[in-house]
Design a protein around this motif. Structure first.
Motif, mmCIF file in Angstrom:
data_model
loop_
_atom_site.group_PDB
_atom_site.id
_atom_site.type_symbol
_atom_site.label_atom_id
_atom_site.label_comp_id
_atom_site.label_asym_id
_atom_site.label_seq_id
_atom_site.Cartn_x
_atom_site.Cartn_y
_atom_site.Cartn_z
ATOM 1 N N HIS A 1 -3.404 6.434 8.309
ATOM 2 C CA HIS A 1 -2.087 5.653 8.425
ATOM 3 C C HIS A 1 -1.233 6.781 7.958
ATOM 4 O O HIS A 1 -1.230 7.269 6.973
ATOM 5 N N HIS B 1 -0.026 -8.682 2.083
ATOM 6 C CA HIS B 1 0.252 -9.171 3.442
ATOM 7 C C HIS B 1 -0.938 -9.392 4.768
ATOM 8 O O HIS B 1 -0.980 -10.093 5.457
ATOM 9 N N LYS B 2 -1.809 -8.334 4.232
ATOM 10 C CA LYS B 2 -2.917 -8.272 5.085
ATOM 11 C C LYS B 2 -3.952 -9.099 4.796
ATOM 12 O O LYS B 2 -5.207 -9.027 5.233
ATOM 13 N N SER C 1 -2.145 -4.242 0.390
ATOM 14 C CA SER C 1 -1.060 -5.020 0.685
ATOM 15 C C SER C 1 -1.444 -6.332 0.622
ATOM 16 O O SER C 1 -2.350 -6.731 1.328
ATOM 17 N N ASN D 1 -6.704 1.468 10.501
ATOM 18 C CA ASN D 1 -5.989 0.291 10.879
ATOM 19 C C ASN D 1 -5.888 0.571 12.644
ATOM 20 O O ASN D 1 -5.934 -0.573 13.168
ATOM 21 N N THR E 1 0.814 -1.139 -0.013
ATOM 22 C CA THR E 1 0.065 -0.031 -0.191
ATOM 23 C C THR E 1 0.905 1.042 0.122
ATOM 24 O O THR E 1 0.669 2.147 -0.573
ATOM 25 N N THR E 2 1.909 1.265 0.753
ATOM 26 C CA THR E 2 2.934 2.362 0.946
ATOM 27 C C THR E 2 3.376 2.776 -0.472
ATOM 28 O O THR E 2 3.321 4.039 -0.939
ATOM 29 N N ALA F 1 -6.107 -0.969 2.815
ATOM 30 C CA ALA F 1 -5.118 -2.131 3.359
ATOM 31 C C ALA F 1 -5.886 -2.825 4.365
ATOM 32 O O ALA F 1 -5.711 -4.223 4.334
ATOM 33 N N GLN F 2 -6.954 -2.196 5.157
ATOM 34 C CA GLN F 2 -7.488 -2.811 6.239
ATOM 35 C C GLN F 2 -8.783 -3.245 5.872
ATOM 36 O O GLN F 2 -9.323 -3.628 6.952
ATOM 37 N N SER G 1 1.136 6.315 6.048
ATOM 38 C CA SER G 1 1.455 6.154 4.618
ATOM 39 C C SER G 1 0.356 6.738 3.751
ATOM 40 O O SER G 1 0.711 7.062 2.466
ATOM 41 N N ASP H 1 -7.258 3.809 0.362
ATOM 42 C CA ASP H 1 -5.990 2.949 1.081
ATOM 43 C C ASP H 1 -6.916 1.791 1.549
ATOM 44 O O ASP H 1 -7.696 1.972 2.508
HETATM 45 N N1 PMP Z 1 -2.588 1.997 5.156
HETATM 46 C C1 PMP Z 1 -3.122 1.005 6.176
HETATM 47 C C2 PMP Z 1 -4.543 1.505 6.842
HETATM 48 C C3 PMP Z 1 -2.409 0.378 6.966
HETATM 49 O O1 PMP Z 1 -2.925 -0.367 7.888
HETATM 50 C C4 PMP Z 1 -1.108 0.010 6.646
HETATM 51 C C5 PMP Z 1 -0.218 -1.209 7.323
HETATM 52 N N2 PMP Z 1 -0.203 -0.826 8.618
HETATM 53 C C6 PMP Z 1 -0.653 0.482 5.563
HETATM 54 C C7 PMP Z 1 -1.383 1.572 4.824
HETATM 55 C C8 PMP Z 1 0.687 0.428 4.916
HETATM 56 O O2 PMP Z 1 0.713 -1.004 4.489
HETATM 57 P P1 PMP Z 1 2.170 -1.593 3.997
HETATM 58 O O3 PMP Z 1 3.267 -1.413 5.167
HETATM 59 O O4 PMP Z 1 1.988 -2.871 3.627
HETATM 60 O O5 PMP Z 1 2.715 -1.066 2.792
#
Ligand code: PMP
Length: 406
Positions: free
Chosen positions: A124, A226-227, A224, A176, A95-96, A203-204, A126, A201
């Motif tokens: 987050h 991995h989530k 991402s 998150n 995601t970052t 990611a969550q 990022s 975003d």
């Molecule tokens: N956005 C959110 C809401 C997240 O929870 C995370 C990971 N904690 C990220 C972005 C960043 O994801 P990554 O570290 O896998 O790039």
């Protein structure tokens, strides 16, 4: 689809069956990263054992097979996002990197002095810092959307902040730190009405409910692997094709060019224009396997299980003296954030770990949110499909011991 049975699901995840500090592991840090089922682990190891080669070179049979697996994984992602086009799926490291791609290749060229980028106070880092870097370079401003004490975006304030100066609205789908599910579809519609683009975003979100990017109406959506039970090091940026076509490349290098000469270089077609260098081939294949895994279930059954865990946790917390919940949005998934009266979150986390219970403590890469809520950080228990009510009981039994200790 496969009938959901939590014991069978747990059997798919080898890492869960171990003791940590003498106790059976209770893994409640799923918002940081999810564990991987055997099918994902095997897909990665099979790839290296049987197929490893560089992709898109067409040089020999192994390379053709690796390319087919790699591009097959892209097709799985496209279907997973509600039937997106293959050209709209760009592999990133996560995601970052996806946010940084949009900042670099779209925002830097389309945002000017005096423009506004809106981000919520829940984000987050990022989904804040890449836009701050753009603002510094261009003279634009990053403005935070206020939230309520419950941890929900203040929609009235959002409506008032929207104006033609707003060029980008960058929103987390799910927080998150608190688990808040933001009303992104509604917010995207409002952003469109003033001509702003939207970056979501996800990611969550992706592990908890189905995503259909065309229904959401966003311009960009990121997540991402991995989530979502997949490996680290791989993620996805989805963007609207017409928009991606207008954008400058991100990294320069091999794969992303059409022709390269000292007179001038032309760029490859989508999505390869944004995929310089040898990609994380095994990672993409692993993510494809993770999507296959989650797709064997009825997603509504998984969501119902997670909702039961969250509700059970909330009910148990109500009986836990000295526990203060942080963030109590109406709409939330997967996360229970809290403080124990008078204790620092990191002390609580360490004492939980000693009892085999893994949680995350601290600011959760959301320092502006912690500042807004006036907390030093939180203790965060985050749930996935393989967690059980019995594990939440373990969390609360362990918290009783923590209280005695502190
Ligand atoms: N956005 C959110 C809401 C997240 O929870 C995370 C990971 N904690 C990220 C972005 C960043 O994801 P990554 O570290 O896998 O790039």
């Amino acid at each position: 689809s496969r009938v959901f049975d939590v014991d069978q699901v747990r059997a798919d995840f080898p890492i869960l069956h171990q003791t940590v500090n003498g106790q059976p592991l209770v893994y409640l840090d799923n918002a940081a990263t999810t564990q991987k089922p055997d099918s994902v682990i095997n897909a990665i190891s099979d790839y290296y054992r049987t197929t490893n080669a560089n992709v898109h070179r067409g040089a020999h049979s192994l390379s053709d097979r690796a390319t087919a697996l790699f591009e097959g994984a892209r097709a799985k992602v496209a279907a997973f996002l509600g039937g997106a086009a293959l050209e709209e799926i760009i592999w990133t490291r996560g995601t970052t990197e996806a946010a940084n791609l949009v900042a670099h290749s779209w925002a830097r060229y389309n945002i000017q002095a005096g423009d506004v980028i809106l981000v919520s106070n829940l984000e987050h880092h990022s989904n804040i810092v890449p836009w701050q870097l753009v603002a510094e370079e261009t003279g634009a401003k990053v403005l935070p959307l206020p939230i309520t004490d419950l941890g929900e975006i203040d929609l009235e304030a959002y409506r008032q902040m929207l104006s033609p100066a707003v060029k980008l609205v960058a929103l987390g789908h799910v927080s998150n730190a608190l688990g808040t599910v933001n009303p992104v579809a509604e917010m995207i519609e409002l952003a469109k009405a003033v001509g702003a683009l939207t970056y979501v975003d996800g990611a969550q979100a992706v592990a908890h409910f189905e995503i259909d990017v065309s229904k959401l109406g966003a311009d960009f959506y990121a997540f991402s692997g991995h989530k979502l039970f997949g490996p680290t090091g791989i993620g996805v940026l989805w963007g609207r094709k017409a928009l991606l076509d207008t954008m400058a490349p991100f990294h320069g290098g091999g794969e992303m060019i059409e022709t390269c000469s000292f007179a001038g270089t032309t760029f490859n077609r989508l999505p390869y224009k944004f995929e310089a260098g040898t990609p994380d081939i095994a990672g993409a294949i692993g993510l494809g396997a993770a999507i296959d895994y989650i797709s064997t279930f009825n997603r509504a059954e998984l969501a119902a299980h997670e909702e039961d865990l969250l509700n059970y946790c909330i009910a148990r917390a109500a009986d836990c003296e000295g526990l203060v919940a942080v963030g109590e949005a109406q709409q939330r998934v997967g996360v229970f954030s809290f403080l124990l009266d008078g204790s620092h979150p990191s002390d609580v986390g360490m004492l939980l770990d000693q009892q085999g219970v893994a949680v995350r403590t601290g600011h959760h890469c959301a320092q502006p949110l912690m500042a807004r809520l006036q907390v030093p950080g939180t203790v965060r228990a985050s749930f996935s499909i393989y967690n059980t009510r019995a594990e939440i009981d373990r969390l609360f039994e362990a918290l009783e011991k923590v209280k005695q200790f502190l």
